[in-house]
Design a protein around this motif. Structure first.
Motif, PDB file in Angstrom:
ATOM      1  N   CYS A 246       0.789  -1.111   0.061  1.00 54.21           N
ATOM      2  CA  CYS A 246       0.101  -0.050  -0.061  1.00 54.21           C
ATOM      3  C   CYS A 246       0.832   1.148  -0.050  1.00 54.21           C
ATOM      4  O   CYS A 246       2.028   1.114   0.613  1.00 54.21           O
ATOM      5  CB  CYS A 246      -0.872  -0.029   1.160  1.00 54.21           C
ATOM      6  N   HIS A 254       0.638  -6.535   1.732  1.00 54.79           N
ATOM      7  CA  HIS A 254      -0.521  -7.076   2.038  1.00 54.79           C
ATOM      8  C   HIS A 254      -1.007  -8.318   1.165  1.00 54.79           C
ATOM      9  O   HIS A 254      -1.025  -8.103   0.033  1.00 54.79           O
ATOM     10  CB  HIS A 254      -1.830  -6.229   2.012  1.00 54.79           C
ATOM     11  N   CYS A 309      -2.056  -1.580   9.944  1.00 56.86           N
ATOM     12  CA  CYS A 309      -1.403  -0.743   8.991  1.00 56.86           C
ATOM     13  C   CYS A 309      -2.095   0.749   8.783  1.00 56.86           C
ATOM     14  O   CYS A 309      -3.513   0.677   8.926  1.00 56.86           O
ATOM     15  CB  CYS A 309      -1.406  -1.531   7.658  1.00 56.86           C
ATOM     16  N   CYS A 311      -3.245   2.234   6.537  1.00 57.53           N
ATOM     17  CA  CYS A 311      -3.869   2.195   5.268  1.00 57.53           C
ATOM     18  C   CYS A 311      -5.248   1.337   5.684  1.00 57.53           C
ATOM     19  O   CYS A 311      -6.329   1.591   5.266  1.00 57.53           O
ATOM     20  CB  CYS A 311      -3.521   1.342   4.329  1.00 57.53           C
ATOM     21  N   LYS A 317       0.970  -8.931   6.192  1.00 57.53           N
ATOM     22  CA  LYS A 317       1.982  -8.565   5.421  1.00 57.53           C
ATOM     23  C   LYS A 317       3.014  -9.530   5.215  1.00 57.53           C
ATOM     24  O   LYS A 317       3.279 -10.176   6.061  1.00 57.53           O
ATOM     25  CB  LYS A 317       2.601  -7.032   5.892  1.00 57.53           C
TER      26      LYS A 317
HETATM   27 ZN   LIG Z   1      -1.437  -1.059   4.253  1.00 53.92          ZN
END
Ligand SMILES: [Zn+2]
Length: 440
Positions: A246, A254, A309, A311, A317
């Motif tokens: 990301c 991811h 994360c 995001c 991950k």
């Molecule tokens: Zn992320």
């Protein structure tokens, strides 16, 4: 996010979904008449998917590339051949390609996974995607192509090679997203600079199909002025889109684990390793139809990490690939991954980012590893001397690898550049002419 309901699913919901899908996969595999994976499951004492939990995974059988070769071309199909709408694959080193099949639903799934990767890089339906992955049997080109369409972006299907034309298209169409191998990103960056058109429109690049390091990431970002993101996939699992970075964190990929269950195992014993420990990645395709694979051993070494994360994605991950089980060189008893050498070489600012490792095996009793590198062409004044660079690199390589590596600093242009497909980073020299001009 392209599919926020799936990509940001709470951990318990995800685990329940994975377990349900694993049970269905096992039932599907058991129902394939004469199926190799069915026979292995029965050998392991599994006669039904019912009651299986994710904790049972380590006792389920593996599949390997060898199984795909032995079943070539359609031996592992789980659907009638008539339901296959496409095949892809990779040219094998053993002569036989690895061939994989897709149903219409498999292609839809693949498109969505690539759309997720593009969205994770910041692409939107307003984006222009310059897709310089090769089109053909190789999954890179068509995978990203279909993903860009799925996202609703504009895809420029330029494929690999013909670099001058790519420079023109980038200059004229002003794409915001670049997709290609990291080695070709370097080539394109050099070509744009030479043509006097440093790109200003590109915001992010999605680079995959070969392992690359954070040192190379820094080089590419400098050269192209974009955020360089990693994407991971292999044709056996579906192609690109198995995992992607990301743009918010860019510190690992991811994994789309609602469709591709991932484990990291000890490459020698096959037993699971704890999160954070590098291991061989093993994938189980939870929803694929034509070629569902249980616990496929990739040969790729990476570590898994579960943490929130920025995001918002909850998907596990994986680190960048730190090596390939098959690419590992054994030199005088020391295991060396080319990526470890790359990290040392690219940290030296006086060097151009292309390199070639030559395994000199002319005398098998005296195996020698040679790192062939070039000096940067710009700003020649004030650079350290050739001897200084060579000796400092040699001592850093010895410290990092525990092995002496000879360093050959060659004139600019000596290292072959990648126009199409994956970069060749290692060449064997078993006799005759050296694999590179200028090498003694
Ligand atoms: Zn992320």
């Amino acid at each position: 996010m392209f599919e926020p309901d799936a990509e940001a699913m709470p951990a318990e919901t995800l685990a329940a979904l994975q377990q349900d899908r694993l049970r269905r996969l096992v039932d599907l595999l058991l129902a394939v008449p004469g199926g190799l994976q069915a026979a292995r499951l029965r050998d392991a004492g599994v006669t039904s998917g019912a009651g299986l939990t994710l904790a049972d995974l380590p006792r389920l059988p593996f599949t390997t590339k060898r199984d795909l070769w032995d079943g070539y071309p359609f031996g592992l199909l789980a659907v009638p051949r008539e339901e296959v709408v496409a095949v892809h694959g990779s040219s094998g080193t053993g002569g036989r390609p690895t061939l994989v099949a897709y149903t219409r639903d498999d292609l839809r799934l693949w498109s969505r996974m690539c759309a997720r990767a593009l969205a994770a890089a910041g692409a939107t339906p307003a984006s222009i995607v310059h897709n310089a992955y090769g089109y053909g049997l190789f999954t890179g080109g068509l995978g990203i192509h279909q993903g860009a369409i799925e996202l609703g972006a504009t895809v420029v299907p330029v494929s690999g090679g013909m670099t001058a034309r790519q420079v023109t298209l980038i200059t004229d169409l002003k794409p915001d997203i670049l997709t290609c191998t990291p080695s070709y990103a370097l080539r394109l960056g050099e070509a744009l600079t030479e043509a006097g058109h440093p790109s200003t429109s590109l915001r992010a690049g999605i680079f995959g199909a070969e392992p690359w390091t954070d040192a190379l990431r820094a080089r590419i970002q400098d050269l192209l002025g974009l955020r360089a993101l990693d994407i991971y996939g292999l044709s056996e699992i579906i192609g690109p889109g198995v995992a992607a970075e990301c743009v918010e964190a860019a510190d690992g990929l991811h994994v789309n684990e609602d469709h591709f269950l991932v484990e990291a195992v000890d490459p020698l014993t096959g037993t699971p390793v704890p999160d954070g420990t590098p291991g061989e990645l093993v994938f189980t395709t939870l929803t694929k139809q034509a070629l569902p694979l249980l616990r496929y051993r990739t040969g790729d070494i990476a570590a898994l990490r579960r943490a929130p994360c920025p995001c918002g994605r909850t998907l596990v991950k994986m680190s960048k690939i730190t090596g390939r089980k098959d690419d590992m060189l054994v030199i005088r008893g020391v295991n060396v991954y080319p990526s470890e050498v790359e990290r040392v070489l690219l940290a030296e600012p006086a060097l151009a980012p292309d390199y070639l490792l030559v395994l000199d095996e002319r005398d098998p009793a005296q195996l020698r590893l040679l790192a062939c590198v070039e000096r940067v062409t710009n700003g020649a004044a004030g650079l350290p001397s050739v001897t200084d660079i060579e000796s400092s690199l040699q001592s850093r390589l010895r410290e990092t690898l525990g092995l002496s590596v000879a360093v050959a600093l060659l004139p600019p242009g000596s290292i072959p550049r990648t126009e199409v497909g994956k970069a060749v980073r290692v060449r064997r020299w078993s006799g005759g002419e050296p694999p590179l001009a200028g090498l003694a």
